[in-house]
Design an enzyme around this catalytic site. Sequence first.
Site, PDB file in Angstrom:
ATOM      1  N   GLU B  63     -43.783 -15.861  44.075  1.00 23.81           N
ATOM      2  CA  GLU B  63     -45.018 -15.520  43.353  1.00 23.81           C
ATOM      3  C   GLU B  63     -45.701 -16.755  42.768  1.00 23.81           C
ATOM      4  OE1 GLU B  63     -42.178 -13.850  43.001  1.00 23.81           O
ATOM      5  OE2 GLU B  63     -42.681 -11.857  43.770  1.00 23.81           O
ATOM      6  N   HIS B 132     -40.342  -2.957  36.822  1.00 25.99           N
ATOM      7  CA  HIS B 132     -41.306  -2.564  37.863  1.00 25.99           C
ATOM      8  C   HIS B 132     -42.372  -1.643  37.274  1.00 25.99           C
ATOM      9  CE1 HIS B 132     -38.583  -4.312  40.748  1.00 25.99           C
ATOM     10  NE2 HIS B 132     -39.225  -3.828  41.798  1.00 25.99           N
TER      11      HIS B 132
END
Lengths: 303, 328
Positions: B63, B132
Amino acid sequence: MTDDQLLTAYRTMCLIRAFELRLNELFLQGLVPGTTHLCIGQEACAVGVNMALTADDMIFSNHRGHGHLLGRGGDPARMLAEIFGRPHGYSGGRGGSQHMAVKDLNFMGTHGITAGTIPLAVGAALNRKIHRQPGVAVVFFGEGAIGEGIFHESLNMAAIWKLPVLFVCENNQYAMSTSHGDISPVSNAAERAAAYAMTSRMVDGNDIAATYETTAEARSVVAAGEGPVFIELQTYRISGHSRGDECPYRSREEEAQWAERDPIARLRKRLADAGLWTDAADTALETQLAAELAEAEETARES
Amino acid sequence: MSTTRQISMSAAIREALTTLLREHEEVFLIGEDIGVYGGAFKITRGIVDEFGPERIIDTPISEAGIVSVAAGAALMGSRPIIEIMFMDFMALAFDGIINIAAKWQATYGDEFATPLIIRAPAGGGRNYGPTHSQSFEGLLLNVPNLTICCPSNPADAAGLLLGAYDAATTVIMVEHKTLYARQGPVAEHLEPVPLGQGARLRSGSDISLIAYGRHVPAALQAAEILAAEEVQADVIDLRTVKPLDASLILDSLSNTGRGMSIEESPVIGGVGAEISAVIMASAFEYLEAPFARLGAAEQIIPCSPALEPACFPSVDSIAVKARELMSY
């Protein structure tokens, strides 16, 4: 390198040295705000790499970037203006010593976050590849940057996508106060490239000709679309890390050993041995650079 | 007035991405598993078939690298649109967002713009657990030079993407994952939504419900319940949480004198805190009750379906808080 190239390199290296020494004086007199990171001792890296590049190539630098910008043709007056926080500075005085960029030179930025510009160079190369434009991306970083995760992510992406990036690691032996041996399980920074199936070269970064020739050869490989190349330039930061560093982490003996490998002294001897340079020429150059820098300083202050 | 059709937010986003890719050759998509797989939420499904892997770039799980590499491409003229698979993973990319994308142009000048559009599925409601389910718009509010959008419906999700392209600045697009399947009217030809403009979805003079993302439909439902109790709610969809549409917020509060913010991120230092500050500064004299904030609880977001709902605002909690404010 031709004789003319060696003479050009010598003048630019002396300009960088004089710029940094003058800046250090100004700091010690309390005339400059903030901090700065000098590249005294690493001039052959900045000049040797820059001389091997073309105008289309995109340069990404780091916190120790004065030499990189001067080597690319940066204007000392605008750099000093930036360091003084003046509006005429390359970043309008917003950036200071660690934040300068010059679009006309394709010099895309010095930066204060270690390893922060490595992925930018990869992205610039990705842009070149997608749009099939000429030029390679070149990023200068120190061996300390290898500790950052983004270094590894960046090398990985550049390798899998075969991007035109030249990774230039100036191994000046110390990440601030920490020696490379204390933070790396491998002896040489260049060994890291193997994990990414990347070609690497290890060079004496205090030898201007070796640095130039290795960079030129590596650049042609990269520009041919054969993927990125990693160059480790072994050098030594003669100056401290930043303002106020008295270097308690290294011995005076070690400093003396590296002083014998001073890149400017070595090139001067080479030029003199070849009959290309004299003491008189050196004195004249010193005077000329001092005058140029004094003028740049005045311009910077008045801007 | 152009005709509309009913499509899902997923389809609207996919159409906006496709439109941008067709119209602007400097646009590319980059992210994890966005090619053949179509992304974790299938938003980019099928797009690679038209544009190929050179413009729909699958990356390693990196990322930090994705954001900063995209910024480097943007610096040279590309217009990357990034997908961060779950907004939680954006924590790994904060250097690229905070120290590069939000700073390069401001530091070095306009020739050094790094406009990024960063899309991120976010928020709770799907029982994905602590790492998440987060939504970082509150956290990112504190970074100068970022624009943060939180669409609540298909038309805005598509329109804000087009608006983000036009704005040519770095925009974080917070896409609530429970909204992807939600259907809504979308113009036959997509229209850009300007950044920084909220929308009044229902007019009322008793209490302001200021929400974004998935809490907009909840606020509208709560408004229906309140209407049956003769309380008329003014429902504001912020659409962009940075910069806030302060004039719309003040217009609403100066009319109602009572209100609450409803957000997906934790309330401490969050969107509601900023709205409160805007009201304190410019509408204090209109207040008839303290301004209230509803948002994620100050804790991890648990996976258990028995525990997770209590962490977030709901139609019920909005209605309960509204009654409390009305009787203040």
